[in-house]
Design an enzyme around this catalytic site. Structure first.
Site, PDB file in Angstrom:
ATOM      1  N   VAL A  81       0.850  -1.190   0.000  1.00  0.00           N
ATOM      2  CA  VAL A  81       0.000   0.000   0.000  1.00  0.00           C
ATOM      3  C   VAL A  81       0.887   1.242   0.000  1.00  0.00           C
ATOM      4  O   VAL A  81       1.806   1.356   0.817  1.00  0.00           O
ATOM      5  CB  VAL A  81      -0.910   0.014   1.252  1.00  0.00           C
ATOM      6  CG1 VAL A  81      -1.741   1.283   1.291  1.00  0.00           C
ATOM      7  CG2 VAL A  81      -1.787  -1.225   1.290  1.00  0.00           C
ATOM      8  N   GLU A 168      12.927  -8.243  25.923  1.00  0.00           N
ATOM      9  CA  GLU A 168      12.746  -9.590  25.354  1.00  0.00           C
ATOM     10  C   GLU A 168      13.928  -9.959  24.456  1.00  0.00           C
ATOM     11  O   GLU A 168      14.399 -11.093  24.462  1.00  0.00           O
ATOM     12  CB  GLU A 168      11.426  -9.676  24.576  1.00  0.00           C
ATOM     13  CG  GLU A 168      10.217  -9.635  25.495  1.00  0.00           C
ATOM     14  CD  GLU A 168       8.938 -10.156  24.856  1.00  0.00           C
ATOM     15  OE1 GLU A 168       8.748  -9.958  23.639  1.00  0.00           O
ATOM     16  OE2 GLU A 168       8.123 -10.759  25.577  1.00  0.00           O
ATOM     17  N   GLN A 319      -2.426  -8.163  21.584  1.00  0.00           N
ATOM     18  CA  GLN A 319      -3.639  -8.502  22.311  1.00  0.00           C
ATOM     19  C   GLN A 319      -4.794  -7.582  21.923  1.00  0.00           C
ATOM     20  O   GLN A 319      -5.895  -8.036  21.600  1.00  0.00           O
ATOM     21  CB  GLN A 319      -3.357  -8.397  23.824  1.00  0.00           C
ATOM     22  CG  GLN A 319      -4.520  -8.827  24.661  1.00  0.00           C
ATOM     23  CD  GLN A 319      -4.278  -8.704  26.173  1.00  0.00           C
ATOM     24  OE1 GLN A 319      -5.165  -8.991  26.944  1.00  0.00           O
ATOM     25  NE2 GLN A 319      -3.096  -8.295  26.586  1.00  0.00           N
TER      26      GLN A 319
END
Ligand code: FAD
Ligand code: NAD
Length: 406
Positions: A81, A168, A319
């Protein structure tokens, strides 16, 4: 009536959740559904730190999008796009253009550089599978250079930003260091891993006990944290850092690798398309439509909704993107069926788990504090749940973190 045309941009968590729900809730004759994504595959953005550190192979964290599509109902287009012509109801792609009756924008985020000099050229951000693969290759090249030139900068890795992404990544990286040292025959004492974090408090939004646990664990694994310190400039062979309060003169750390994990902004397509935004993210109505554009939904990292409890935007997470996909699909079904009572999105916060590597993590899940192995198992449950919600049991068996058959 003519079949309505629904175009969905982006096959990440938000986009794929929307499409897989739509294909269950609409009959083929009720709407034409088109999904556009720049690759033929979906990747698990939430696993990319594992690819970046070399724990997982790039192909392990992605799958062919068509695998989860009902081809009688959804047409997939591989394309990039460029811009959304929102007043003309059309989307311009790298090749061609497409019109829509209803549009879902789920293009995710870009790395936020805050205009800091040199970052675009020398900072490595964990953004997609290809970027993650480049990070892993870059670190290995640096280690290989060290064996030739013995210059410590090649085995100095700076991580800018100690948010969840930085943490992380550090968890995975510190686990990989012994393997890399073995492979390139480098003494582990030569390796320097430095994390530079602007905030003076480590993981301020998190529970203190858990944040302290993570901090001391990573320090024990060899990470030096410089809190209250900002990356001010990135160079080919290092970074300029300085105390946030200006207490000391900025100085240079010689380093062959700078991982940039200091936050994200909405996809540049949002700004380029002239939407009203803050850091590339559009504040959407509660029904997830864009103010003034009732036929455009925007979900995931390129949008935001204010959390009334603290008057701040909900942070961009997988989430929330997936939950928004569910509401977005239901609202599209209503529109297609000519019903006007769109439902409001309500975030059901199940908690957060932050990985500290293969076998350790911290988290708060349904209000319960977790750390160590329990948290690490929970992280794998969360990872597999995302696969399940989009691709069902067969996808979990193929790609899941738990090895059912080995
Ligand atoms: P994405 O899932 O990023 O999907 C966007 C899609 O759009 C991609 O498929 C991309 O290829 C496509 N795209 C982009 N630009 C174009 C274009 N111009 N044309 C066509 N297609 C395009 N969140 C959690 O909730 N839990 C976690 O444990 C967690 N861990 C994370 C770990 C890491 C290392 C990172 C980086 C993020 C993590 N997050 C986590 C955040 C989470 O990944 C994002 O919030 C989430 O991916 C947002 O979903 P999305 O659908 O908006 O975008
Ligand atoms: P973030 O915005 O959460 O953290 C970025 C960190 O970089 C901040 O602590 C900030 O103070 C620091 N920073 C900013 N500028 C700096 C500079 N110049 N020098 C040094 N430090 C600087 O960003 P993120 O970690 O990329 O996370 C993005 C989103 O993805 C968040 O919403 C996060 O919750 C989500 N995420 C979730 C998980 C998980 O749930 N396990 C994992 C990764 C990401």
């Amino acid at each position: 009536a003519l079949k309505k045309k629904i175009v969905v941009l982006g096959a990440g968590y938000g986009g794929l959740m929307t499409v897989t729900r739509l294909q269950k809730q609409l009959k083929a004759q009720e709407a034409e559904i088109i999904l556009i994504n720049k690759h033929h595959y979906h990747y698990e953005t939430t696993w990319l730190h594992e690819v970046s550190a070399g724990t997982l192979e790039p192909e392990r964290v992605r799958y062919d999008i068509k695998r989860v599509l009902n081809r009688n109902k959804v047409t997939f287009i591989e394309g990039e796009v460029q811009v959304i012509k929102k007043d003309e109801h059309k989307v311009i792609l790298d090749q061609g253009e497409i019109t829509y009756d209803y549009l879902v924008v789920a293009l995710g985020s870009n790395s936020e550089t805050f205009g800091i000099e040199g970052l675009k050229d020398y900072g490595l951000a964990i953004t997609d599978v290809n970027a993650a693969r480049r990070i892993r290759e870059h670190i290995e090249q640096q280690f290989a250079m060290y064996t030739k030139e013995q210059n410590e900068k090649y085995v100095t890795i700076v991580v800018g930003g100690a948010g969840f992404t930085g943490i992380e990544f550090l968890g995975e990286l510190t686990n990989q260091i012994p393997n890399l040292c073995e492979k390139y025959n480098i003494p582990q004492e030569s390796i320097r891993i430095i994390c530079v974090e602007a905030g003076s408090v480590f993981l301020p939004q998190f529970d203190r006990e858990l944040a302290d646990y993570a901090l001391s664990y990573l320090e024990h694994k060899g990470v030096q944290f410089y809190l209250g310190t900002m990356v001010q400039k990135a160079l080919k062979d290092g970074v300029i850092i300085g105390k946030k309060n200006g207490e000391e003169e900025p100085y240079k750390i010689e380093a062959g690798t700078l991982i940039w994990s200091a936050g994200v902004r909405g996809n540049s397509v949002i700004v380029n398309s002239g939407f009203e935004h803050i850091r590339g993210r559009v504040e959407v109505n509660l029904d997830l439509t864009v103010p003034g554009y009732p036929n455009i939904f925007m979900i995931g990292d390129c949008s935001y909704i204010i959390n009334k409890e603290n008057n701040r935007p909900y942070p961009p997470t997988a989430q929330i993107a997936m939950q928004q996909g569910v509401t977005c699909a239901r609202n599209l079904v209503k529109l297609v069926k000519g019903q006007a009572d769109l439902e409001d999105f309500v975030f059901d916060d199940k908690g957060t788990v932050c990985s500290l590597g293969e076998d350790n993590a911290i988290g708060v899940v349904y209000g319960k504090k977790l750390k160590g192995t329990t948290a690490s198992v929970m992280k794998k449950v969360v990872d597999d749940r995302a696969l399940f919600l989009i691709g069902g049991t067969s996808l979990v068996l193929k790609k899941g973190k738990f090895k059912f058959f080995s």
